[in-house]
Motif scaffolding. Structure first.
Motif, mmCIF file in Angstrom:
data_model
loop_
_atom_site.group_PDB
_atom_site.id
_atom_site.type_symbol
_atom_site.label_atom_id
_atom_site.label_comp_id
_atom_site.label_asym_id
_atom_site.label_seq_id
_atom_site.Cartn_x
_atom_site.Cartn_y
_atom_site.Cartn_z
ATOM 1 N N ASP A 260 29.260 29.479 41.100
ATOM 2 C CA ASP A 260 29.357 30.820 41.672
ATOM 3 C C ASP A 260 29.159 31.820 40.540
ATOM 4 O O ASP A 260 29.019 31.436 39.377
ATOM 5 N N SER A 261 29.171 33.099 40.867
ATOM 6 C CA SER A 261 29.083 34.116 39.828
ATOM 7 C C SER A 261 30.423 34.200 39.098
ATOM 8 O O SER A 261 31.482 33.970 39.705
ATOM 9 N N PRO A 262 30.421 34.508 37.798
ATOM 10 C CA PRO A 262 31.703 34.665 37.086
ATOM 11 C C PRO A 262 32.618 35.670 37.762
ATOM 12 O O PRO A 262 33.838 35.440 37.860
ATOM 13 N N ARG A 263 32.049 36.771 38.244
ATOM 14 C CA ARG A 263 32.866 37.811 38.869
ATOM 15 C C ARG A 263 33.588 37.270 40.106
ATOM 16 O O ARG A 263 34.791 37.503 40.298
ATOM 17 N N ARG A 264 32.851 36.545 40.964
ATOM 18 C CA ARG A 264 33.477 36.026 42.186
ATOM 19 C C ARG A 264 34.492 34.927 41.870
ATOM 20 O O ARG A 264 35.527 34.822 42.529
ATOM 21 N N LEU A 265 34.196 34.103 40.873
ATOM 22 C CA LEU A 265 35.141 33.051 40.494
ATOM 23 C C LEU A 265 36.453 33.652 40.005
ATOM 24 O O LEU A 265 37.542 33.182 40.358
ATOM 25 N N ILE A 266 36.350 34.684 39.190
ATOM 26 C CA ILE A 266 37.546 35.330 38.649
ATOM 27 C C ILE A 266 38.331 36.019 39.759
ATOM 28 O O ILE A 266 39.559 35.916 39.836
ATOM 29 N N ALA A 267 37.604 36.708 40.659
ATOM 30 C CA ALA A 267 38.273 37.402 41.766
ATOM 31 C C ALA A 267 38.974 36.408 42.698
ATOM 32 O O ALA A 267 40.108 36.630 43.131
ATOM 33 N N ALA A 268 38.291 35.297 43.010
ATOM 34 C CA ALA A 268 38.844 34.314 43.942
ATOM 35 C C ALA A 268 40.075 33.622 43.371
ATOM 36 O O ALA A 268 40.963 33.190 44.122
ATOM 37 N N ALA A 269 40.139 33.515 42.055
ATOM 38 C CA ALA A 269 41.270 32.831 41.424
ATOM 39 C C ALA A 269 42.554 33.656 41.457
ATOM 40 O O ALA A 269 43.638 33.121 41.215
ATOM 41 N N ASN A 270 42.415 34.969 41.739
ATOM 42 C CA ASN A 270 43.591 35.845 41.830
ATOM 43 C C ASN A 270 44.482 35.677 40.596
ATOM 44 O O ASN A 270 45.674 35.403 40.692
ATOM 45 N N LEU A 271 43.858 35.852 39.439
ATOM 46 C CA LEU A 271 44.527 35.537 38.180
ATOM 47 C C LEU A 271 45.497 36.605 37.703
ATOM 48 O O LEU A 271 46.354 36.339 36.863
ATOM 49 N N GLY A 272 45.340 37.824 38.194
ATOM 50 C CA GLY A 272 46.179 38.894 37.691
ATOM 51 C C GLY A 272 45.784 39.277 36.276
ATOM 52 O O GLY A 272 44.624 39.155 35.881
ATOM 53 N N SER A 273 46.781 39.713 35.501
ATOM 54 C CA SER A 273 46.522 40.175 34.141
ATOM 55 C C SER A 273 47.463 39.483 33.164
ATOM 56 O O SER A 273 48.502 38.938 33.551
ATOM 57 N N THR A 274 47.068 39.534 31.900
ATOM 58 C CA THR A 274 47.929 39.044 30.823
ATOM 59 C C THR A 274 48.184 40.198 29.872
ATOM 60 O O THR A 274 47.249 40.879 29.448
ATOM 61 N N VAL A 275 49.449 40.407 29.555
ATOM 62 C CA VAL A 275 49.830 41.459 28.615
ATOM 63 C C VAL A 275 50.222 40.807 27.298
ATOM 64 O O VAL A 275 51.132 39.956 27.255
ATOM 65 N N LEU A 276 49.528 41.176 26.228
ATOM 66 C CA LEU A 276 49.849 40.674 24.895
ATOM 67 C C LEU A 276 50.782 41.663 24.211
ATOM 68 O O LEU A 276 50.482 42.859 24.108
ATOM 69 N N LEU A 277 51.907 41.146 23.741
ATOM 70 C CA LEU A 277 52.910 41.957 23.040
ATOM 71 C C LEU A 277 52.936 41.507 21.576
ATOM 72 O O LEU A 277 53.624 40.532 21.230
ATOM 73 N N PRO A 278 52.188 42.186 20.705
ATOM 74 C CA PRO A 278 52.056 41.725 19.320
ATOM 75 C C PRO A 278 53.358 41.757 18.519
ATOM 76 O O PRO A 278 53.491 41.014 17.539
ATOM 77 N N HIS A 279 54.322 42.603 18.920
ATOM 78 C CA HIS A 279 55.539 42.788 18.123
ATOM 79 C C HIS A 279 56.785 42.247 18.820
ATOM 80 O O HIS A 279 57.906 42.670 18.508
ATOM 81 N N ALA A 280 56.595 41.297 19.743
ATOM 82 C CA ALA A 280 57.734 40.796 20.512
ATOM 83 C C ALA A 280 58.032 39.327 20.243
ATOM 84 O O ALA A 280 58.763 38.689 21.010
#
Length: 302
Positions: free
Chosen positions: A214-234
């Motif tokens: 499939d297209s990368p965009r559709r694969l990512i959307a279908a996976a419902n991955l959400g987001s990742t927050v990187l906390l460099p100082h935690a």
């Protein structure tokens, strides 16, 4: 008339009684940029050499530009371009001489040679002997060699392998910008960020089988991955984060602590209430690498 330039149907490849590819189906349309991704041993290069006619299927069928590439079809050679992992050059010639010789073999014009040297950012090295080129310059010359005759189908097998980060970025940018007309491109890479950036469609191979296409965009959307927050100082607060959000959503990396979420605003509110240091926090949406992990249950290891 079909727009398909590559048709692979129920392909099986066995080598010394070991199954390398099993039940592979793949269609590539004219003008598409189609990535085939997977770790070492997934069968990417074997798939390419089979489509090109260098290897006979054990089972199934392959058609390239509407014809069977086996036995070797000489008429096809002028209609396809191949940039293999191990590229052969004329080392004592200059870059321009090398590309001109290849152009002469295929009946391409010297104007085409000059155009490629400019578009692939090789003008500064045009009169340098091939043996004196840098790794990035050699890879760009390999691409130029594969497309000098305006092929209808172009095979790029790990074109950025062995390059440092800057050279890899430069080549990917040039591939993205270069106008290849209606040429269909089949592309393998270990770097999923490249595939996500360049490809219209990707096929994920794992252990010789197609996981999905499939297209990368559709694969990512279908996976419902959400987001990742990187906390460099935690990093010193990782235990608190894991006890609050659960170990499945929190991981410690060399860059800090990563927290997965489907609601970034709510997460930052909770982090504030916990007294977590969010200075220089970075938010990253789902990536193709995350899709691979979801679909295969494996971390992507090049």
């Amino acid at each position: 008339m079909s727009d398909l330039v590559v048709e692979v149907c129920d392909l099986q490849i066995k080598i010394k009684n070991k199954v390398i590819l099993q039940d592979v189906n793949l269609n590539v349309e004219k003008g598409a940029f189609h990535g085939v991704i997977g770790p070492n041993g997934a069968g990417k290069t074997t798939l390419f050499t089979t489509i090109q006619g260098f290897r006979a299927p054990t089972k199934g069928s392959v058609r390239l530009l509407g014809v069977n590439p086996r036995p070797r079809n000489i008429e096809l050679l002028g209609r396809i371009g191949i940039q293999p992992q191990a590229t052969a050059f004329f080392p004592k010639t200059t870059l321009r001489e090398h590309l001109s010789v290849v152009a002469d073999i295929f009946g391409a014009s010297r104007t085409r040679v000059d155009s490629l040297i400019e578009s692939l950012d090789l003008s500064h090295a045009a009169d340098t002997k091939v043996e004196g080129l840098s790794g990035g310059e050699r890879q760009r010359l390999a691409v130029a060699t594969a497309i000098v005759h305006d092929p209808q189908v172009l095979f790029l097998d790990e074109p950025t392998a062995g390059l440092d980060a800057d050279a890899r970025h430069n080549l990917v940018s040039l591939l993205h910008q270069t106008d290849l007309g209606g040429t269909a491109i089949l592309y393998t890479t270990h770097f999923l960020d490249e595939a996500e950036h360049l490809c219209d469609t990707v096929t994920i191979l794992d252990s010789g089988r197609v996981v999905t296409t499939d297209s990368p965009r559709r694969l990512i959307a279908a996976a419902n991955l959400g987001s990742t927050v990187l906390l460099p100082h935690a990093s010193t607060q990782a235990d608190l984060l894991q006890s609050t959000f659960g170990p499945a959503k929190v991981s410690v990396t060399s860059d800090g602590v990563e927290v997965s979420t489907h609601d970034t605003a709510e997460l930052f509110s909770e982090l504030k209430n916990l007294g977590i240091n969010t200075r220089s926090a970075q938010v990253r949406d789902g990536r193709l690498e995350d899709v691979y992990l979801n679909l295969t249950g494996k971390d992507y290891v090049a």
